[in-house]
Design an enzyme around this catalytic site. Structure first.
Site, PDB file in Angstrom:
ATOM      1  N   PHE A 281       0.369  -2.200  25.317  1.00 15.76           N
ATOM      2  CA  PHE A 281      -0.408  -2.040  24.086  1.00 15.76           C
ATOM      3  C   PHE A 281      -1.705  -2.819  24.250  1.00 15.76           C
ATOM      4  CE2 PHE A 281       0.936  -0.637  19.660  1.00 15.76           C
ATOM      5  CZ  PHE A 281       1.575   0.502  20.099  1.00 15.76           C
TER       6      PHE A 281
ATOM      7  N   GLN B  60      -9.030  -3.767   9.743  1.00  8.67           N
ATOM      8  CA  GLN B  60      -8.887  -3.166  11.067  1.00  8.67           C
ATOM      9  C   GLN B  60      -9.085  -1.650  11.021  1.00  8.67           C
ATOM     10  OE1 GLN B  60      -4.923  -3.012  13.451  1.00  8.67           O
ATOM     11  NE2 GLN B  60      -6.322  -4.337  14.565  1.00  8.67           N
TER      12      GLN B  60
ATOM     13  N   HIS C  79      -8.427   1.614  13.359  1.00  9.55           N
ATOM     14  CA  HIS C  79      -7.714   2.041  14.568  1.00  9.55           C
ATOM     15  C   HIS C  79      -8.622   2.992  15.324  1.00  9.55           C
ATOM     16  CE1 HIS C  79      -4.697   3.603  17.262  1.00  9.55           C
ATOM     17  NE2 HIS C  79      -3.841   2.698  16.820  1.00  9.55           N
TER      18      HIS C  79
ATOM     19  N   LEU D 223      -2.822   9.016  12.261  1.00  4.45           N
ATOM     20  CA  LEU D 223      -2.865   8.110  13.409  1.00  4.45           C
ATOM     21  C   LEU D 223      -2.372   8.768  14.699  1.00  4.45           C
ATOM     22  CD1 LEU D 223      -3.198   5.106  14.351  1.00  4.45           C
ATOM     23  CD2 LEU D 223      -0.738   4.922  14.039  1.00  4.45           C
TER      24      LEU D 223
ATOM     25  N   GLU E  36      -1.549   3.877  19.500  1.00  7.10           N
ATOM     26  CA  GLU E  36      -2.060   3.176  20.677  1.00  7.10           C
ATOM     27  C   GLU E  36      -1.123   3.383  21.866  1.00  7.10           C
ATOM     28  OE1 GLU E  36      -4.108  -0.476  19.721  1.00  7.10           O
ATOM     29  OE2 GLU E  36      -2.690  -1.494  21.024  1.00  7.10           O
TER      30      GLU E  36
ATOM     31  N   ARG F 153      -8.162  -3.530  19.449  1.00  6.01           N
ATOM     32  CA  ARG F 153      -8.610  -2.408  18.617  1.00  6.01           C
ATOM     33  C   ARG F 153     -10.051  -2.528  18.144  1.00  6.01           C
ATOM     34  NH1 ARG F 153      -3.002  -1.428  15.302  1.00  6.01           N
ATOM     35  NH2 ARG F 153      -1.995  -0.505  17.105  1.00  6.01           N
TER      36      ARG F 153
ATOM     37  N   HIS G  24      -7.093   1.157   9.205  1.00 10.06           N
ATOM     38  CA  HIS G  24      -5.682   1.191   9.602  1.00 10.06           C
ATOM     39  C   HIS G  24      -4.875   0.029   9.039  1.00 10.06           C
ATOM     40  CE1 HIS G  24      -2.202   2.091  12.014  1.00 10.06           C
ATOM     41  NE2 HIS G  24      -2.273   0.959  12.696  1.00 10.06           N
TER      42      HIS G  24
ATOM     43  N   ARG H 231      -5.808  -7.863  14.387  1.00  6.90           N
ATOM     44  CA  ARG H 231      -4.375  -7.807  14.694  1.00  6.90           C
ATOM     45  C   ARG H 231      -4.141  -7.041  15.993  1.00  6.90           C
ATOM     46  NH1 ARG H 231      -0.111  -3.879  13.880  1.00  6.90           N
ATOM     47  NH2 ARG H 231      -1.532  -2.391  12.932  1.00  6.90           N
TER      48      ARG H 231
HETATM   49  C1  LIG Z   1       0.486   5.234  10.495  1.00  8.02           C
HETATM   50  C2  LIG Z   1       0.808   3.795  10.802  1.00  8.02           C
HETATM   51  C3  LIG Z   1       1.373   3.445  12.012  1.00  8.02           C
HETATM   52  C4  LIG Z   1       1.654   2.112  12.306  1.00  8.02           C
HETATM   53  N1  LIG Z   1       2.220   1.796  13.525  1.00  8.02           N
HETATM   54  C5  LIG Z   1       2.540   0.502  13.784  1.00  8.02           C
HETATM   55  C6  LIG Z   1       3.191   0.155  14.999  1.00  8.02           C
HETATM   56  O1  LIG Z   1       3.518   0.994  15.834  1.00  8.02           O
HETATM   57  N2  LIG Z   1       3.482  -1.155  15.226  1.00  8.02           N
HETATM   58  C7  LIG Z   1       3.166  -2.136  14.316  1.00  8.02           C
HETATM   59  O2  LIG Z   1       3.464  -3.300  14.564  1.00  8.02           O
HETATM   60  N3  LIG Z   1       2.557  -1.812  13.149  1.00  8.02           N
HETATM   61  C8  LIG Z   1       2.256  -0.527  12.863  1.00  8.02           C
HETATM   62  N4  LIG Z   1       1.642  -0.218  11.668  1.00  8.02           N
HETATM   63  C9  LIG Z   1       1.496  -1.263  10.659  1.00  8.02           C
HETATM   64  C10 LIG Z   1       2.844  -1.547  10.019  1.00  8.02           C
HETATM   65  O3  LIG Z   1       3.612  -0.366   9.999  1.00  8.02           O
HETATM   66  C11 LIG Z   1       2.699  -2.035   8.583  1.00  8.02           C
HETATM   67  O4  LIG Z   1       1.812  -3.115   8.534  1.00  8.02           O
HETATM   68  C12 LIG Z   1       4.051  -2.505   8.061  1.00  8.02           C
HETATM   69  O5  LIG Z   1       5.058  -1.542   8.292  1.00  8.02           O
HETATM   70  C13 LIG Z   1       3.964  -2.820   6.577  1.00  8.02           C
HETATM   71  O6  LIG Z   1       5.261  -3.119   6.123  1.00  8.02           O
HETATM   72  P1  LIG Z   1       5.449  -3.706   4.683  1.00  8.02           P
HETATM   73  O7  LIG Z   1       6.910  -3.876   4.505  1.00  8.02           O
HETATM   74  O8  LIG Z   1       4.571  -4.867   4.509  1.00  8.02           O
HETATM   75  O9  LIG Z   1       4.912  -2.545   3.717  1.00  8.02           O
HETATM   76  P2  LIG Z   1       5.406  -1.044   3.491  1.00  8.02           P
HETATM   77  O10 LIG Z   1       6.342  -0.572   4.501  1.00  8.02           O
HETATM   78  O11 LIG Z   1       4.185  -0.242   3.228  1.00  8.02           O
HETATM   79  O12 LIG Z   1       6.207  -1.161   2.147  1.00  8.02           O
HETATM   80  C14 LIG Z   1       5.549  -1.433   0.932  1.00  8.02           C
HETATM   81  C15 LIG Z   1       6.553  -1.282  -0.181  1.00  8.02           C
HETATM   82  O13 LIG Z   1       5.957  -1.721  -1.382  1.00  8.02           O
HETATM   83  C16 LIG Z   1       6.247  -0.842  -2.410  1.00  8.02           C
HETATM   84  N5  LIG Z   1       5.190  -0.961  -3.403  1.00  8.02           N
HETATM   85  C17 LIG Z   1       3.847  -0.878  -3.231  1.00  8.02           C
HETATM   86  N6  LIG Z   1       3.220  -1.050  -4.393  1.00  8.02           N
HETATM   87  C18 LIG Z   1       4.179  -1.248  -5.325  1.00  8.02           C
HETATM   88  C19 LIG Z   1       4.163  -1.462  -6.729  1.00  8.02           C
HETATM   89  N7  LIG Z   1       3.040  -1.498  -7.443  1.00  8.02           N
HETATM   90  N8  LIG Z   1       5.348  -1.612  -7.374  1.00  8.02           N
HETATM   91  C20 LIG Z   1       6.526  -1.560  -6.695  1.00  8.02           C
HETATM   92  N9  LIG Z   1       6.582  -1.336  -5.362  1.00  8.02           N
HETATM   93  C21 LIG Z   1       5.417  -1.196  -4.702  1.00  8.02           C
HETATM   94  C22 LIG Z   1       6.374   0.510  -1.766  1.00  8.02           C
HETATM   95  O14 LIG Z   1       7.219   1.342  -2.535  1.00  8.02           O
HETATM   96  C23 LIG Z   1       7.010   0.147  -0.428  1.00  8.02           C
HETATM   97  O15 LIG Z   1       8.418   0.152  -0.545  1.00  8.02           O
HETATM   98  C24 LIG Z   1       1.355   1.112  11.360  1.00  8.02           C
HETATM   99  C25 LIG Z   1       0.798   1.458  10.147  1.00  8.02           C
HETATM  100  C26 LIG Z   1       0.506   2.776   9.874  1.00  8.02           C
HETATM  101  C27 LIG Z   1      -0.141   3.097   8.557  1.00  8.02           C
END
Ligand SMILES: Cc1cc2nc3c(=O)[nH]c(=O)nc-3n(C[C@H](O)[C@H](O)[C@H](O)COP(=O)(O)OP(=O)(O)OC[C@H]3O[C@@H](n4cnc5c(N)ncnc54)[C@H](O)[C@@H]3O)c2cc1C
Length: 560
Positions: free
Chosen positions: A113, A226, A228, A238, A241, A272, A340, A375
């Site tokens: 990566f 960031q 991407h 997306l 990477e 990135r 991203h 990141r």
């Molecule tokens: C397309 C994509 C690919 C990625 N690929 C990678 C990768 O390969 N490797 C890596 O390390 N990172 C990757 N990332 C980044 C990483 O996936 C995210 O930073 C990480 O998964 C975020 O996890 P989280 O639990 O913080 O949030 P999320 O998984 O987004 O969860 C947020 C939660 O909050 C809830 N929520 C939001 N607002 C409210 C509200 N007002 N009230 C109640 N609930 C709410 C939602 O329902 C959801 O359950 C990627 C991101 C994207 C967008």
């Protein structure tokens, strides 16, 4: 009033991991999520999760790569803790049931990566996020907790300086509810929808950041956004990477692998910020391809062969075929950078503690900070699990000591009255129009390359939109799944956050990581080796600064 000891808002990887830790610590836990947990954006993560496992790699190299990747803005004590936890975290997820891809000898397969000195990204084909989310959901499901699914947090309730609960909107019934809590963990994920061109899901609207900011918490390093390098053109979907990690090339319209000009040692596998700037620079120099959705460069996978492309990058094949009409086995993929990830977020320490007693944050919504100014790919999935657990533990400990929340019915009415007023207006501003205009403003003026004139114009426009939001109108009066109402709430949140991004970016007169000022092209450690803290004040965000924590790594020029 509903009451729980620990309320976790968000059910992505960070929220679920926090909930599991708090349940295991013996607390009564509720999870509030605006999406069904398995629809969280974590499930869209493709490329993988970093951990230094195996004899050739080392935790120290992972730490160094992360510090360097952060352009020396990451807190080194937190990064050391984070990288040490990586191996045990991945093994734990495997025990929870996540099925990772394997190497021919049966060990965990790893891919290269960007910005990593060693191939240390562990993956499940190009669906790593979904594999982790399902494993964790199955594990959490064996415990007792209460799930409020499709409930939107609208406001945190603060009494006597500490967070004592929240207000949420139940989409299905159209009712606002107050939930009293001794500890609240915000794990609400990304805020990428502030931009128009983003890889983030429509749900990624930064609600938790805005609620924390409104309650008096600090938002940290919001100017670091960031982009991407490789997203499909029109949809901004997306292209992981991992595609370059598997050996993909970037080429301009002159047929050059242009990364040799920007990162002579590692080419496409620079970090990135470096690759995104390189693509924009090539396009501005007239060496991009032209198309109806703008200029772009090519990502080539053809030389990798059908078997590898179709087995390791299944989703990429699907997305390219369905959303760009091209087959990556035989044709180059047209790509351009898109927003991203937010390096910034709710300021916390390594235990997820914020400046407000009773309030914790983890995952993309938080800023510990381990990513600093940029990141590394694969570090975010790891962050959700490592710091989700820490935040859950700290919230559980606090709940054990804290007294019961002192809220009454009047708190709910006070919180909801302004939102109800939006529906009683006979004319006013349409939230989706304001949202679209905000996204255009952020894309145009607060993107990859920034300068004073653009940032000032961006700030003027965001403030004008915020003023118009005062007159926002919700025309749909129905109760059940009123998306007009939730759209308005989210748009208000994003406008507040947009302002903190622009104000932070305008103030930071240097270039570091993803924050690139053409009028201040150099990193300025003497003045700017510090975190930006934004606190809400009557006339907009009030900025202050805090020092970066050091352990072993002296700042150096960053070369890839
Ligand atoms: C397309 C994509 C690919 C990625 N690929 C990678 C990768 O390969 N490797 C890596 O390390 N990172 C990757 N990332 C980044 C990483 O996936 C995210 O930073 C990480 O998964 C975020 O996890 P989280 O639990 O913080 O949030 P999320 O998984 O987004 O969860 C947020 C939660 O909050 C809830 N929520 C939001 N607002 C409210 C509200 N007002 N009230 C109640 N609930 C709410 C939602 O329902 C959801 O359950 C990627 C991101 C994207 C967008």
């Amino acid at each position: 009033m509903i009451r729980h000891e620990v309320v976790v808002v968000g059910a992505g990887l960070a929220g679920q991991r926090a909930a599991l830790a708090a349940v295991e610590a013996g607390r009564d836990v509720a999870v509030v999520s605006k999406l069904h947990p398995l629809r969280s954006h974590s499930g869209a993560a493709q490329g993988g999760i970093n951990a230094a496992v195996g004899a050739e790699d080392s935790v120290d190299t992972h730490i160094y790569d992360t510090v360097k990747g952060s352009d020396y803005l990451g807190d080194q004590d937190a990064i050391e803790f984070f990288c040490r936890e990586a191996g045990p975290t991945v093994v734990e997820m495997e025990h929870f049931g996540t099925i990772f891809s394997r190497a021919p000898d049966g060990s965990l397969a790893r891919r290269a990566f960007g910005g990593a000195g060693f191939p240390r990204t562990i993956y499940a084909a190009d669906r790593t996020g979904l594999a982790l989310l399902q494993g964790l959901w199955e594990r959490l499901g064996t415990e007792e907790f209460t799930l409020y699914s499709e409930w939107d947090l609208t406001e945190l309730l603060v009494r006597d300086g500490s967070v004592q609960g929240l207000v949420a909107f139940d989409r299905r019934r159209g009712e606002f509810e107050m939930i009293g809590a001794k500890s609240v963990v915000l794990a609400t994920g990304p805020a990428g929808r502030i931009y128009g061109h983003t890889t983030n899901a429509h749900s990624c609207t930064g609600d938790g950041l805005a609620a924390a900011y409104d309650a008096g918490a600090y938002l940290k390093d919001m100017e670091f956004v960031q982009f991407h390098p490789t997203a499909l053109l029109e949809s901004s979907i997306l292209i992981t990477e991992g595609a370059r990690g598997e050996g993909g090339y970037l080429r301009n319209s002159a047929g050059e692998r242009f990364m040799s000009r920007y990162a002579p040692h590692v080419l496409e596998l620079a970090s990135r910020d470096v690759v995104s700037r390189a693509i924009v620079t090539e396009v501005l120099a007239g060496r991009g391809f032209h198309g109806p959705y703008g200029d772009y460069v090519h990502l080539e996978l053809m030389h990798l062969g059908k078997e590898k492309v179709e087995s390791r990058l299944q989703e990429i094949c699907d997305y390219s075929r369905h959303f760009a009409g091209i087959d990556p086995v035989t044709e180059p993929i047209p790509v351009y950078p898109a927003q991203h990830y937010m390096m910034g977020g709710i300021g916390t320490n390594s235990r997820g503690e914020t400046n407000l007693p009773g309030l914790y944050a983890a995952g993309e919504a938080a800023c510990v900070s381990i990513h600093g100014a940029n990141r590394l790919g694969g570090n975010s999935l790891l962050e959700t699990l490592v710091f989700g657990k820490q935040a859950g533990l700290a919230a559980a400990e606090h709940a054990e000591r804290a007294t019961a929340p002192a809220l009454d019915a009047a708190d709910l009415d006070r919180s909801v009255a302004p939102i109800r007023a939006w529906s009683s207006r006979s004319d006013g501003e349409d939230p989706s129009t304001l949202r679209t205009e905000m996204q255009r403003t952020m894309d145009r003026y607060v993107g990859i390359y920034r300068n004073e004139a653009d940032l000032l114009e961006g700030l003027r426009q965001v403030r004008a939109l915020r003023a118009r939001f005062e007159r926002v109108r919700v025309v749909d009066r129905s109760r059940v799944f009123n998306l007009n109402l939730t759209d308005a709430v989210e748009t208000g949140h994003m406008l507040e956050l947009a302002e903190t991004i622009v104000v932070g970016a305008y103030a930071r007169t240097e270039s570091r990581g993803a924050h690139s000022r053409t009028d201040y092209p150099k990193r300025d450690d003497a003045r700017w080796m510090r975190h930006t803290l934004a606190k809400r004040a009557a006339d907009g965000p009030q900025l202050s600064y805090s020092p970066v924590a050091y352990t072993r790594w002296e700042p150096k020029e960053r070369v890839y």
